[in-house]
Scaffold this motif. Structure first.
Motif, PDB file in Angstrom:
ATOM      1  N   CYS B  94      45.322  28.548  41.842  1.00  0.00           N
ATOM      2  CA  CYS B  94      44.828  28.285  39.977  1.00  0.00           C
ATOM      3  C   CYS B  94      46.061  28.182  39.820  1.00  0.00           C
ATOM      4  CB  CYS B  94      43.933  29.463  39.010  1.00  0.00           C
ATOM      5  SG  CYS B  94      45.201  30.962  38.815  1.00  0.00           S
ATOM      6  N   ALA B 164      39.789  37.935  35.724  1.00  0.00           N
ATOM      7  CA  ALA B 164      39.192  35.836  35.853  1.00  0.00           C
ATOM      8  C   ALA B 164      39.754  35.952  37.674  1.00  0.00           C
ATOM      9  CB  ALA B 164      40.080  34.993  35.598  1.00  0.00           C
ATOM     10  N   CYS B 165      39.815  36.992  38.158  1.00  0.00           N
ATOM     11  CA  CYS B 165      40.901  37.707  39.386  1.00  0.00           C
ATOM     12  C   CYS B 165      38.940  38.082  39.938  1.00  0.00           C
ATOM     13  CB  CYS B 165      41.665  37.743  39.404  1.00  0.00           C
ATOM     14  SG  CYS B 165      42.939  37.302  38.998  1.00  0.00           S
ATOM     15  N   CYS B 168      37.110  34.795  40.692  1.00  0.00           N
ATOM     16  CA  CYS B 168      37.659  33.623  40.876  1.00  0.00           C
ATOM     17  C   CYS B 168      36.698  33.444  42.129  1.00  0.00           C
ATOM     18  CB  CYS B 168      38.459  33.445  41.194  1.00  0.00           C
ATOM     19  SG  CYS B 168      39.559  31.759  41.855  1.00  0.00           S
ATOM     20  N   PRO B 171      38.853  31.021  45.779  1.00  0.00           N
ATOM     21  CA  PRO B 171      40.200  31.709  46.509  1.00  0.00           C
ATOM     22  C   PRO B 171      41.500  31.094  47.305  1.00  0.00           C
ATOM     23  CG  PRO B 171      38.817  32.914  46.797  1.00  0.00           C
ATOM     24  CD  PRO B 171      38.323  31.326  46.308  1.00  0.00           C
ATOM     25  N   ARG B 229      32.332  35.695  45.256  1.00  0.00           N
ATOM     26  CA  ARG B 229      31.865  36.250  43.563  1.00  0.00           C
ATOM     27  C   ARG B 229      31.999  35.003  42.637  1.00  0.00           C
ATOM     28  NH1 ARG B 229      37.733  35.726  43.939  1.00  0.00           N
ATOM     29  NH2 ARG B 229      38.407  37.761  45.967  1.00  0.00           N
ATOM     30  N   ARG B 233      30.326  35.192  38.685  1.00  0.00           N
ATOM     31  CA  ARG B 233      31.154  34.501  37.939  1.00  0.00           C
ATOM     32  C   ARG B 233      29.332  34.300  37.557  1.00  0.00           C
ATOM     33  NH1 ARG B 233      35.559  31.846  37.900  1.00  0.00           N
ATOM     34  NH2 ARG B 233      34.869  30.175  36.901  1.00  0.00           N
ATOM     35  N   GLY B 322      40.522  28.478  35.001  1.00  0.00           N
ATOM     36  CA  GLY B 322      39.828  29.274  35.746  1.00  0.00           C
ATOM     37  C   GLY B 322      40.865  30.585  35.514  1.00  0.00           C
ATOM     38  N   CYS B 323      42.300  30.014  35.270  1.00  0.00           N
ATOM     39  CA  CYS B 323      43.712  31.156  35.886  1.00  0.00           C
ATOM     40  C   CYS B 323      43.753  32.694  34.707  1.00  0.00           C
ATOM     41  CB  CYS B 323      44.854  30.661  35.488  1.00  0.00           C
ATOM     42  SG  CYS B 323      45.483  29.805  34.036  1.00  0.00           S
ATOM     43  N   CYS B 341      35.988  30.049  30.427  1.00  0.00           N
ATOM     44  CA  CYS B 341      35.671  29.468  32.099  1.00  0.00           C
ATOM     45  C   CYS B 341      33.652  29.534  31.559  1.00  0.00           C
ATOM     46  CB  CYS B 341      35.654  30.795  32.405  1.00  0.00           C
ATOM     47  SG  CYS B 341      37.133  30.673  33.631  1.00  0.00           S
TER      48      CYS B 341
END
Ligand code: SF4
Ligand code: SF4
Ligand code: FES
Lengths: 140, 380
Positions: B94, B164-165, B168, B171, B229, B233, B322-323, B341
């Motif tokens: 990111c 956020a991770c 995510c 990746p 993910r 999300r 999106g970090c 996001c």
């Protein structure tokens, strides 16, 4: 019960829509006083922030109106404005702002009649839609 | 042509292996200095640190679940004009995406930069990381990566990870010159590094390492991980949309916001030197407040909170990568990354512009086509 009187903020470009508004005035065409015109040099300078501010302060609708494609005095400000309006239309409805509250039109300098027509139609539409909820909210 | 090499992991020590790799990069003709996440002498927060000294790299800790800032802004400081030498930078995916956006905004340059990406294991929020280190001491990073690498790709992500991770879905390090591959590999034995650019291929050739090919297991692992993910999300989008769907709900979502603007300072893509919200345009006359209070029955102070967040959406959501640094920076735990996001997914889709992915694609608001979006013009 008195009829709902919407407030509409219109950002109009100096060279086309504003001139059309002037022409509508000198031609004694009538349109509702609900529209507050804000003259800008080009629709390309209307930052999304201006639109957000107007809507959060309680404007019932915002209109951005400039030159027809090809007529923009700064070459392509109107096309850039269209992208910004598109962007705002992706953002605002998800927070409860009806898409009808944000409009973009192109009205040429000699279109006084069209200008008066657009204003009449817009005010009628927003009257039907009812007041913008943000008006009464504490949030700014 | 992509080159792929393998690195033996001695004594199961991944961190030492990566440190050795970084030393070899600085020793190669491809880089004079390296920016890598390093532990300060007596602290535990890992910070991007620039060095050419091989000994200093003993402090490099790229697998720590520590992500105090998005290094893209730092890499811009190093590349905004010619640095006079070659720089290698170890970056999370990111961070690379943010850097891609910043280069388009003329804040930095790829010219004398070699980006070392990696399969990103994610990170904790600052506060959680500091707690983790307080408990686990020097062994923290090893514990973290061993657990992360042992996890099944379709398992629910650890809830220690920053939100956020957890959600995510990108990746892997797109746009890095070389990528350190971890997933789906037997990392106790060996890891692999592959190139994604000519510069990267030249580096790997210069290092003279044994060539290898990525195992299919990595592809399968990645697929499964990103599927999982993506699903998380989508759920997050739905929850956030429901939580913010109306001006009143938006007010509730941001009710703890104190207008500190930390979220903007932390955001890598918010690049203006002076944000309009801190200019005197927002030093309202006292009588304005009284007028608002009268008109809206009451007015919360400080004002302009929702205005600020919506403006940031309009100005920056097309570049949001999106970090999660916005959430990390908020003193009051407002779920900002979720909010950004979610909206960014829509705005970026509307302009077919996945931020940070294509260095050649122009930012949507800097260009236009004559024949587009005609449906939004006119009032019928
Ligand atoms: S808005 Fe938040 S998630 Fe998006 S780039 Fe900025 S800091 Fe990162
Ligand atoms: S960091 Fe949190 S409190 Fe500060 S401005 Fe952003 S949302 Fe508001
Ligand atoms: S000058 Fe009228 S829109 Fe640009």
């Amino acid at each position: 019960m008195s009829e709902f009187d919407p407030v509409i903020i219109a950002f109009v470009c100096n060279w086309c829509t504003y001139t059309a508004a002037d022409l509508a005035g000198t031609s004694r065409l009538t349109y509702p006083p609900n529209v507050r015109l804000i003259r800008v040099m080009c629709t390309g300078m209307v930052d999304p922030q201006y639109v957000l501010k107007a809507l959060l302060e309680g404007a019932d609708a915002v209109l951005v109106s400039g030159c027809h494609p090809g007529d923009c005095h700064y070459i392509n400000g109107n096309f850039k404005a269209r992208r910004r309006i598109k962007l705002l239309k992706e953002i605002l409805p998800r927070f409860g702002f009806d898409p009808q509250r944000l409009r973009l039109t192109w009205i040429g300098a000699s279109d006084g009649v069209q200008f008066a027509g657009v204003m009449n139609d817009l005010v009628a539409q927003i009257r039907q839609l009812g007041p913008n909820q943000a008006k009464l909210q504490m949030v700014i | 042509m992509a080159t792929c090499v393998k690195l033996k992991v001695n004594g199961k020590d991944l961190i030492a292996t990566l440190q050795e790799f970084y030393r070899s990069v600085v020793a190669s003709p491809m880089a004079d200095q390296i920016l890598a996440p390093m532990l300060p002498a007596n602290g535990s927060m890992v910070m991007p640190t620039l060095t050419e000294d091989p000994d200093m790299l003993a402090a490099a800790d790229p697998l720590a679940p520590s992500f105090p800032l998005n290094s893209a802004k730092m890499v811009c400081r190093l590349t905004r004009t010619d640095p006079g030498g070659e720089i290698a930078a170890v970056m999370r995916p990111c961070e690379i995406r943010a850097f891609v956006e910043l280069v388009k905004l003329k804040q930095g340059s790829f010219d004398r930069l070699l980006i070392i990406g990696m399969d990103c294991l994610g990170a904790f929020r600052n506060r959680d990381y500091l707690k983790f280190v307080a408990t686990n001491g020097k062994d923290s990073s090893r514990q973290f990566y061993s657990q992360a690498l042992a996890a099944k790709p379709d398992a629910d992500p650890s809830d220690q990870l920053a939100p956020a991770c957890r959600f995510c879905d990108q990746p892997t390090a797109a746009n890095a010159d070389v990528v350190v591959a971890l997933w789906g590999l037997d990392c106790e034995q060996e890891i692999m590094i592959y190139s994604q650019s000519d510069k990267g291929a030249r580096l790997l050739e210069a290092l003279n390492l044994e060539t290898a090919s990525l195992p299919d297991a990595r592809e399968r692992y990645l697929q499964s991980l990103t599927d999982k993910r993506k699903q998380l999300r989508q759920q997050m989008y739905a929850d956030t949309t429901a939580a913010t769907g109306g001006i009143d709900k938006l007010g509730a979502y941001f009710c703890a916001c104190v207008n500190c603007y930390n979220c903007r300072v932390a955001c890598p893509v918010c690049y203006c030197r002076e944000c309009v919200f801190v200019t005197d345009a927002f030093d309202h006359e006292p009588s304005r407040y009284m007028a608002w209070a009268r008109r809206k029955k009451a007015v919360k102070m400080p004002t302009d909170t929702i205005f600020y967040h919506l403006t940031r959406l309009a100005h920056m959501s097309l570049a949001c990568v999106g970090c999660g640094q916005c959430s990390n920076a908020c003193p009051n735990d407002i779920p900002l990354a979720e909010f950004f996001c979610t909206v960014a997914a829509d705005t970026q889709k509307a302009f077919d512009y996945p931020a940070g992915s294509d260095p050649r694609a122009k930012p949507p608001l800097t260009e236009f086509r004559e024949d587009e979006f005609s449906e939004i013009v006119g009032i019928d």
